[in-house]
Motif scaffolding. Structure first.
Motif, mmCIF file in Angstrom:
data_model
loop_
_atom_site.group_PDB
_atom_site.id
_atom_site.type_symbol
_atom_site.label_atom_id
_atom_site.label_comp_id
_atom_site.label_asym_id
_atom_site.label_seq_id
_atom_site.Cartn_x
_atom_site.Cartn_y
_atom_site.Cartn_z
ATOM 1 N N VAL A 250 -5.771 3.873 4.544
ATOM 2 C CA VAL A 250 -4.499 4.394 5.054
ATOM 3 C C VAL A 250 -4.634 5.843 5.498
ATOM 4 O O VAL A 250 -3.850 6.317 6.323
ATOM 5 N N LEU A 251 -5.640 6.548 4.986
ATOM 6 C CA LEU A 251 -5.836 7.944 5.382
ATOM 7 C C LEU A 251 -6.582 8.076 6.707
ATOM 8 O O LEU A 251 -6.262 8.936 7.521
ATOM 9 N N VAL A 252 -7.592 7.235 6.934
ATOM 10 C CA VAL A 252 -8.437 7.421 8.116
ATOM 11 C C VAL A 252 -8.103 6.464 9.253
ATOM 12 O O VAL A 252 -8.543 6.677 10.381
ATOM 13 N N GLY A 253 -7.306 5.418 8.984
ATOM 14 C CA GLY A 253 -6.964 4.473 10.041
ATOM 15 C C GLY A 253 -6.028 5.079 11.077
ATOM 16 O O GLY A 253 -5.270 6.008 10.792
ATOM 17 N N SER A 254 -6.087 4.551 12.285
ATOM 18 C CA SER A 254 -5.222 5.013 13.376
ATOM 19 C C SER A 254 -4.118 4.001 13.635
ATOM 20 O O SER A 254 -4.403 2.820 13.857
ATOM 21 N N GLY A 255 -2.875 4.467 13.610
ATOM 22 C CA GLY A 255 -1.740 3.573 13.811
ATOM 23 C C GLY A 255 -1.545 2.674 12.599
ATOM 24 O O GLY A 255 -2.383 2.610 11.710
ATOM 25 N N ILE A 256 -0.424 1.968 12.587
ATOM 26 C CA ILE A 256 -0.130 1.096 11.447
ATOM 27 C C ILE A 256 -1.191 0.020 11.307
ATOM 28 O O ILE A 256 -1.678 -0.263 10.198
ATOM 29 N N ALA A 257 -1.595 -0.596 12.412
ATOM 30 C CA ALA A 257 -2.598 -1.660 12.341
ATOM 31 C C ALA A 257 -3.897 -1.153 11.721
ATOM 32 O O ALA A 257 -4.448 -1.777 10.803
ATOM 33 N N GLY A 258 -4.382 -0.017 12.200
ATOM 34 C CA GLY A 258 -5.627 0.528 11.671
ATOM 35 C C GLY A 258 -5.524 0.937 10.216
ATOM 36 O O GLY A 258 -6.491 0.807 9.454
ATOM 37 N N ARG A 259 -4.367 1.415 9.805
ATOM 38 C CA ARG A 259 -4.192 1.876 8.428
ATOM 39 C C ARG A 259 -4.114 0.718 7.425
ATOM 40 O O ARG A 259 -4.285 0.941 6.224
ATOM 41 N N ILE A 260 -3.869 -0.493 7.907
ATOM 42 C CA ILE A 260 -3.833 -1.644 6.995
ATOM 43 C C ILE A 260 -4.957 -2.639 7.309
ATOM 44 O O ILE A 260 -4.914 -3.795 6.892
ATOM 45 N N ARG B 241 3.398 -7.355 15.970
ATOM 46 C CA ARG B 241 4.304 -6.945 14.884
ATOM 47 C C ARG B 241 4.373 -7.986 13.778
ATOM 48 O O ARG B 241 4.487 -7.656 12.600
ATOM 49 N N GLY B 242 4.308 -9.256 14.146
ATOM 50 C CA GLY B 242 4.359 -10.302 13.133
ATOM 51 C C GLY B 242 3.183 -10.237 12.182
ATOM 52 O O GLY B 242 3.345 -10.378 10.959
ATOM 53 N N ALA B 243 1.976 -10.017 12.724
ATOM 54 C CA ALA B 243 0.780 -9.919 11.888
ATOM 55 C C ALA B 243 0.859 -8.698 10.975
ATOM 56 O O ALA B 243 0.487 -8.764 9.796
ATOM 57 N N MET B 244 1.351 -7.568 11.514
ATOM 58 C CA MET B 244 1.465 -6.363 10.691
ATOM 59 C C MET B 244 2.499 -6.553 9.586
ATOM 60 O O MET B 244 2.284 -6.146 8.434
ATOM 61 N N ALA B 245 3.619 -7.185 9.912
ATOM 62 C CA ALA B 245 4.658 -7.419 8.910
ATOM 63 C C ALA B 245 4.139 -8.312 7.794
ATOM 64 O O ALA B 245 4.382 -8.053 6.604
ATOM 65 N N ALA B 246 3.405 -9.363 8.149
ATOM 66 C CA ALA B 246 2.866 -10.275 7.137
ATOM 67 C C ALA B 246 1.874 -9.568 6.226
ATOM 68 O O ALA B 246 1.891 -9.753 4.998
ATOM 69 N N GLU B 247 0.994 -8.746 6.823
ATOM 70 C CA GLU B 247 0.003 -8.019 6.019
ATOM 71 C C GLU B 247 0.678 -7.000 5.104
ATOM 72 O O GLU B 247 0.308 -6.844 3.937
ATOM 73 N N LEU B 248 1.696 -6.320 5.620
ATOM 74 C CA LEU B 248 2.404 -5.339 4.797
ATOM 75 C C LEU B 248 3.162 -6.017 3.657
ATOM 76 O O LEU B 248 3.197 -5.506 2.523
ATOM 77 N N ASP B 249 3.779 -7.164 3.914
ATOM 78 C CA ASP B 249 4.473 -7.895 2.846
ATOM 79 C C ASP B 249 3.487 -8.290 1.747
ATOM 80 O O ASP B 249 3.803 -8.199 0.556
ATOM 81 N N TYR C 286 3.418 1.734 2.153
ATOM 82 C CA TYR C 286 3.633 0.432 2.782
ATOM 83 C C TYR C 286 5.124 0.171 3.040
ATOM 84 O O TYR C 286 5.483 -0.492 4.023
ATOM 85 N N SER C 287 5.982 0.699 2.179
ATOM 86 C CA SER C 287 7.427 0.544 2.405
ATOM 87 C C SER C 287 7.853 1.267 3.675
ATOM 88 O O SER C 287 8.638 0.732 4.481
ATOM 89 N N MET C 288 7.348 2.481 3.882
ATOM 90 C CA MET C 288 7.663 3.225 5.110
ATOM 91 C C MET C 288 7.159 2.491 6.337
ATOM 92 O O MET C 288 7.844 2.415 7.366
ATOM 93 N N MET C 289 5.941 1.986 6.251
ATOM 94 C CA MET C 289 5.375 1.244 7.387
ATOM 95 C C MET C 289 6.215 0.006 7.704
ATOM 96 O O MET C 289 6.503 -0.281 8.874
ATOM 97 N N ARG C 290 6.602 -0.719 6.647
ATOM 98 C CA ARG C 290 7.350 -1.962 6.852
ATOM 99 C C ARG C 290 8.698 -1.700 7.529
ATOM 100 O O ARG C 290 9.142 -2.468 8.394
ATOM 101 N N ARG C 291 9.333 -0.589 7.171
ATOM 102 C CA ARG C 291 10.634 -0.267 7.769
ATOM 103 C C ARG C 291 10.480 0.151 9.234
ATOM 104 O O ARG C 291 11.433 0.061 10.001
ATOM 105 N N SER C 292 9.290 0.617 9.612
ATOM 106 C CA SER C 292 9.115 1.159 10.968
ATOM 107 C C SER C 292 8.732 0.114 11.997
ATOM 108 O O SER C 292 8.666 0.427 13.183
ATOM 109 N N ILE C 293 8.425 -1.126 11.568
ATOM 110 C CA ILE C 293 8.023 -2.117 12.564
ATOM 111 C C ILE C 293 9.137 -3.148 12.812
ATOM 112 O O ILE C 293 10.073 -3.269 12.042
#
Length: 481
Positions: free
Chosen positions: A419-429, A437-445, A474-481
């Motif tokens: 989460v520190l070195v990744g770029s963007g939400i996708a890279g950070r997870i 967005r669906g894939a990111m939401a599923a991974e964050l959940d 992860y809560s902040m990320m989830r709210r932003s997508i």
């Protein structure tokens, strides 16, 4: 850190945004009264100062050669001299000059010969470090710190390194060079004393890059069946996996090739001399290297080519030598890996330094609040910064640092690093760039469920802090997508 030049656009990241917010907060605090204006100016200057990156490793690991390659000039002496027994700090400044900084803080100038100092004019055990000022484009955005080396025959060299990087913090700021990040050089497999020194250095994994700086000599060497640089890449990946709690990454670098490519030493005359070897077989080339009376060429010419290229460069660069010095230098640069190392420094180490500087800035602002009558107003200004999403990066960094110091085998180390070195939400997870967005939401959940369950189970204090920080992240990320 100075503002980038027009041909060096800055890469905007969360830490850059955090620095901008802190700069605005300092400006607001400065308007309260004149004394705060002076104090905040000093804090702001420290926040924006170029990152201070130290190059560390065993004696003969190739530290000075790598420093020369990164600066683009042979300013660091690669032979054993009095001046190589002390820490040297390279920073932008004109005219070119050198100053000895003693342990107590006193300074005196030393003479330069061919652009390098040769005498310190005092015993080495009295020297904290050597300050070198050079008009250099690279040094406008980064201060490089060269060190004498670890595990030397005489203990003085290692003591000088420890005094400047570690012990100086506990004794006097005058003896410390104030490094923000490190490039740690290995020759093959890290030894126990190197791992111990890394721990003592006190940086986190996102502040430290490992490097195999003699990648062109690894394994069976230049004339072995396997390309040593390819072998170095494989070895680098192994070290990076085994030391993920201490190192951001490990990169193979052929320091000698990089130094020659970057410093402009390889000339058209050298290209002609190398071209004369193009028709030799590998066996004939080996015999030529061992011959007392080399032909074609002279012994001095052979020694020069070896000094510039090493055996690896001699063997493999012959094919491009007929195209001229420019083609050879381009080949050296590509094979050396120096561009990849610079990219890692510019992006990852710089980003980490911004976070550590932000943490230090907040601490200094808190001190101002404790000592100034307008403390309540100062705290309010700082609170506004800390409530921004970008400020949470500091909590991620502190959790990562704490965990790697107390529980480096924890599975949360890798997650915090991501989460520190990744770029963007996708890279950070850990998802590919461009994930929907669906894939990111599923991974964050999934990650939120996992950290919530871990929070219920408990763990060490550092692990509990890491879990709480990741839950917020992860809560902040989830709210932003």
């Amino acid at each position: 850190m100075r503002q980038p030049t027009p041909d060096q656009p800055i890469r905007r990241t969360r830490p850059h945004a955090l620095r901008d917010q802190l700069t605005a907060a300092l400006a607001e605090i400065a308007r309260i009264d004149r004394s705060l204006a002076r104090s905040t100016a000093q804090i702001r200057d420290a926040l924006w100062a170029p990152p201070r990156v130290v190059v560390v490793g065993r004696v003969k690991a190739g530290k000075s050669t790598l420093v020369n390659a990164l600066i683009g000039d042979r300013v660091a002496d690669t032979a054993a001299t009095e001046c190589t027994k002390v820490v040297a700090v390279y920073q932008d400044g004109a005219p070119s000059r050198a100053e000895v900084v003693k342990v107590g803080g006193a300074r005196h100038s030393v003479r330069l010969t061919d652009g390098r100092p040769t005498e310190l004019n005092c015993p080495t055990d009295e020297v904290a470090y050597l300050d070198r000022f050079l008009p250099s484009r690279l040094l406008r955005s980064m201060v490089l710190i060269d060190t004498p080396g670890l595990a030397t025959i005489t203990t003085g060299n290692e003591q000088a390194t420890r005094r400047a990087l570690i012990d100086g913090y506990g004794q006097t700021r005058d003896a410390s060079v104030g490094a923000d990040a490190a490039i740690f050089l290995f020759d093959a497999t890290p030894r126990a004393d190197e791992v111990e020194f890394l721990h003592d250095l006190g940086f986190s994994a996102v502040n430290t890059i490992g490097a195999l700086a003699k990648a062109d000599t690894l394994g069976e060497g230049a004339f072995g069946d396997d390309d040593p640089i390819i072998a170095a890449r494989t070895q680098s990946e192994k070290i990076a996996r085994s030391m993920s709690a201490a190192l951001l990454t490990v990169q193979p670098v052929a320091g000698l090739l990089a130094q020659t490519a970057q410093t402009g030493q390889f000339t058209e005359a050298d290209a002609d001399a190398l071209s004369a070897l193009a028709g030799l077989s590998d066996m004939q080339l080996e015999l030529w290297l061992e011959s007392e009376t080399p032909a074609p060429g002279t012994q001095a010419g052979r020694d020069r080519l070896l000094d510039l290229l090493g055996e690896y460069g001699l063997r493999h660069a012959r094919a491009v030598a007929p195209q001229g010095a420019h083609a050879v230098n381009a080949w050296l640069q590509r094979r050396s890996g120096v561009d990849e190392l610079r990219e890692n420094i510019d992006v990852n180490l710089t980003r980490s330094v911004l976070i550590t500087r932000a943490v230090a800035t907040c601490t200094q602002i808190e001190h101002l609040a404790l000592t100034h009558p307008a403390g309540g107003r100062i705290r309010s200004i700082l609170r506004q910064v800390r409530q921004t999403p970008q400020a949470h990066t500091m909590e991620e960094f502190k959790a990562m640092h704490s965990l790697t110091r107390t529980d480096p085998e924890s599975p949360w180390v890798g997650e915090l690093r991501q989460v520190l070195v990744g770029s963007g939400i996708a890279g950070r997870i850990g998802l590919p760039v461009g994930a929907d967005r669906g894939a990111m939401a599923a991974e964050l959940d999934n990650r939120l469920r996992r950290v919530h369950e871990a929070g219920l189970l408990g763990g060490s204090a550092a692990e509990e802090q890491a879990v709480a920080v990741l839950l917020h992240t992860y809560s902040m990320m989830r709210r932003s997508i």
